[in-house]
Design a protein around this motif. Structure first.
Motif, short mmCIF file in Angstrom:
data_model
loop_
_atom_site.label_atom_id
_atom_site.label_comp_id
_atom_site.label_asym_id
_atom_site.label_seq_id
_atom_site.Cartn_x
_atom_site.Cartn_y
_atom_site.Cartn_z
N THR A 2 36.46 -114.72 112.05
CA THR A 2 35.91 -114.94 110.87
C THR A 2 36.67 -114.63 109.81
N THR A 3 37.68 -114.01 110.00
CA THR A 3 38.95 -113.87 109.26
C THR A 3 39.88 -114.89 109.53
N PRO A 4 39.51 -116.34 109.30
CA PRO A 4 40.28 -117.14 109.91
C PRO A 4 41.43 -117.37 110.07
N SER A 5 42.10 -117.16 111.24
CA SER A 5 43.64 -117.21 111.38
C SER A 5 43.30 -118.41 112.31
N ARG A 6 43.62 -119.43 112.01
CA ARG A 6 43.31 -120.35 113.25
C ARG A 6 44.70 -121.26 113.77
N LEU A 7 44.60 -121.35 114.89
CA LEU A 7 46.02 -121.68 115.17
C LEU A 7 45.86 -122.66 116.32
N SER A 8 46.42 -123.76 116.05
CA SER A 8 46.17 -124.83 117.25
C SER A 8 47.91 -125.40 117.49
N LEU A 9 48.23 -125.67 118.47
CA LEU A 9 49.65 -126.41 118.38
C LEU A 9 49.57 -127.74 119.01
N VAL A 10 50.47 -128.55 118.16
CA VAL A 10 50.52 -129.76 118.77
C VAL A 10 52.20 -130.37 118.60
N PHE A 11 52.87 -130.52 119.72
CA PHE A 11 54.19 -131.04 119.58
C PHE A 11 54.38 -132.03 120.48
N ILE A 12 55.11 -132.79 120.04
CA ILE A 12 55.52 -134.12 121.20
C ILE A 12 57.05 -134.07 121.19
N LEU A 13 57.39 -134.70 122.21
CA LEU A 13 58.76 -134.53 122.44
C LEU A 13 59.22 -136.00 122.99
N LEU A 14 60.28 -136.54 122.42
CA LEU A 14 60.53 -137.81 122.64
C LEU A 14 62.15 -137.12 123.42
N SER A 15 63.20 -136.77 122.47
CA SER A 15 64.29 -136.18 123.02
C SER A 15 64.19 -134.80 122.61
N VAL A 16 64.13 -134.00 123.37
CA VAL A 16 64.24 -132.44 122.64
C VAL A 16 65.51 -132.02 123.31
N LEU A 17 65.90 -131.22 122.29
CA LEU A 17 67.25 -130.55 122.23
C LEU A 17 66.87 -129.22 122.44
N VAL A 18 66.76 -128.39 123.22
CA VAL A 18 66.52 -126.93 123.42
C VAL A 18 67.60 -125.94 123.31
N HIS A 19 67.97 -125.41 122.34
CA HIS A 19 69.26 -124.51 122.24
C HIS A 19 68.57 -123.10 122.79
N LEU A 190 49.79 -136.84 110.79
CA LEU A 190 50.64 -136.28 111.90
C LEU A 190 52.08 -136.82 111.59
N ALA A 191 53.05 -135.95 111.88
CA ALA A 191 54.47 -136.18 111.56
C ALA A 191 55.53 -135.72 112.48
N PHE A 192 56.53 -136.24 112.56
CA PHE A 192 57.63 -135.64 113.37
C PHE A 192 58.56 -134.81 112.56
N GLU A 193 58.61 -133.57 113.30
CA GLU A 193 59.49 -132.65 112.38
C GLU A 193 60.27 -131.85 113.47
N PHE A 210 59.22 -133.12 116.82
CA PHE A 210 57.92 -132.36 117.33
C PHE A 210 56.95 -132.98 116.32
N ALA A 211 55.72 -133.54 117.17
CA ALA A 211 54.74 -134.04 116.26
C ALA A 211 53.57 -132.81 115.98
N ILE A 212 53.47 -132.69 114.55
CA ILE A 212 52.76 -131.45 114.23
C ILE A 212 51.72 -132.12 113.02
N GLY A 213 50.68 -131.61 112.88
CA GLY A 213 49.68 -132.17 111.78
C GLY A 213 50.09 -131.41 110.43
N CYS A 214 49.92 -132.21 109.52
CA CYS A 214 50.55 -131.67 108.14
C CYS A 214 49.02 -131.85 107.29
#
Length: 444
Positions: A2-19, A190-193, A210-214
């Motif tokens: 009720t003290t909204p801290s909302r949080l949902s995650l969306v990510f997409i991965l086409l070519s992911v470079l994980v350092h 939705l955007a890639f970022e 990474f696909a994330i909602g703006c």
């Protein structure tokens, strides 16, 4: 929530470079910040007592589930993914913030944002300019024009179709519409970022494309410190965090939540850092039904040697997927028919009737050094999870209170207090969740 801290995650991965900091194998860990108990949380109030913070966490836990999911007499496991009357996806939990926060960075150059995070939701979004209807936040709203890596997603791009019911086109751009159980919502594009995690090793973990909602219209939220939502759930097709990271983390994550009395940091682990082994590990299968949630099958709960079978007017005997595990909710909520038997056994074991707290509705005891509390074990399919007193009973101003209550007609949930000082691994390929008793304050 009720003290909204909302949080949902969306990510997409086409070519992911994980350092990553795990020799390139995609294993890394990040810090989780408890919103009430961690000095690193902007919500932390040094003038509050420990009991004050406990009360706040309990109230939020109750608010997070109140009205979030009204169950019918049909089985939970046969329920479809929720969609509201406007056709958008609706999560089953309220958008009031979960108990844990995470720092992420998005964009180029990276802009650090604090977001809420939990396993009860799936899509990730942050507030974005231009804001048509944004809630007030202390930090400046993210401006895509200031990021060289921001790329709008065309509505005919395959990733847009992963949004199913919540997708539409607006000026040829992919538009999302996410609703929550408390009637709050986020609408945007939705955007890639580029997404960047600050790992516990100090080395950044960077995820491009990474696909994330703006979010341009975010209604019903009142959380000035949270810049958006990052969920770790199972829903929304290939847009979930784990789906987007995919093979880079071997579809595994885990967390280790410290006892609230201890000030050390909670850890969230990906890939090889998430794996748990040893003779004390127990595992149980999960199924995915509602948007974002992981469902386990609870067979019974034991109070000392007295085994109380799962029973509910909403599910049939032996129903698979009858309880959701939720890292964002403090309390464990059980069917009234089962909870009343557990309450009776706890009273017998303590040789006391206790009392119901007017503040929290929990069964509490004015305990002294001679009070002996029972051992409580949750019996999931293939896994007996033996709780400690700290998992089962919560110290409050009223006394020591049982860390569960009747779910009524709300979701049946296995909350995070019962998970503290357990290493909890989610293996999405094997479709199982594993538990290992661990001193999380020392977990590396």
């Amino acid at each position: 929530m009720t003290t909204p801290s909302r949080l949902s995650l969306v990510f997409i991965l086409l070519s992911v470079l994980v350092h990553a900091d795990a020799n390139g194998n995609g294993g890394f860990s990040v810090h989780l910040i408890h919103r009430d108990f961690s000095p690193n949380s902007p919500y932390f109030n040094s003038l509050e007592t420990h009991h004050d913070r406990v009360q706040t966490a309990i109230r939020r836990s109750i608010s997070r589930t109140n009205g979030a999911f009204k169950r019918s007499s049909s089985s939970v496991a046969s329920s479809p993914t929720n969609a509201n009357q406007n056709g958008n996806i609706t999560t089953t939990l309220n958008a009031i913030g979960g108990d844990y926060l995470m720092n992420i960075s998005i964009g180029t150059p990276p802009r650090q944002l604090l977001v809420s995070t939990d396993t009860g939701s799936s899509i990730a979004w942050v507030q974005c300019k231009p804001c048509q209807d944004c809630y007030e936040q202390n930090e400046p709203v993210f401006d895509p024009r200031e990021s060289s890596s921001y790329k709008s997603i065309h509505c005919l791009t395959p990733v847009c179709f992963e949004l199913s019911e919540s997708m539409s086109c607006e000026n040829k751009l992919c538009k999302y519409d996410i609703g929550y159980g408390d009637k709050s919502s986020s609408i945007g594009h939705l955007a890639f970022e580029t997404l960047t995690f600050d790992s516990t090793s100090g080395r950044p973990v960077k995820i491009p494309q990474f696909a994330i909602g703006c979010g341009h219209s975010n209604e019903g939220f009142k959380d000035a410190y949270s810049n958006g939502m990052v969920g770790l759930g199972t829903g929304t097709g290939k847009l979930s965090l784990i789906s987007q990271l995919g093979a880079k983390i071997d579809s595994k994550f885990s967390y280790c939540l410290v006892d609230a009395d201890i000030g050390s940091s909670n850890k969230f682990n990906f890939g090889s850092h998430a794996e748990i082994t040893g003779k004390d590990v127990v595992s149980t299968p999960f199924i995915t039904v509602e948007e974002g949630l992981y469902y386990l099958t609870l067979k019974a709960v034991s109070v000392n040697d007295n085994r109380i079978p799962f029973k509910s007017k909403y599910e049939s005997d032996g129903q698979e997927g009858n309880i959701a595990i939720d890292s964002g909710t403090t309390l464990t909520l059980l069917p009234e028919e089962m909870y009343s038997d557990i309450e009776s056994e706890v009273k017998k074991a303590t040789n006391s009737d206790g009392f119901i707290s007017s503040e929290t509705g929990l069964l509490c005891f004015k305990a002294d050094k001679n009070t002996k509390f029972p051992n409580i074990t949750f019996h999931f399919t293939g896994a007996d999870v033996k709780l400690t007193d700290e998992n089962s009973f919560l110290s409050t101003p009223d006394g020591l209170c049982l860390n569960c209550r009747s779910a009524g007609d709300r979701h049946v949930l296995y909350g995070n207090l019962a998970q503290m000082d357990f290493l909890v691994e989610y293996d999405l390929k094997a479709k199982k969740i594993s538990f290992k008793p661990t001193d999380c304050s020392k977990h590396k």
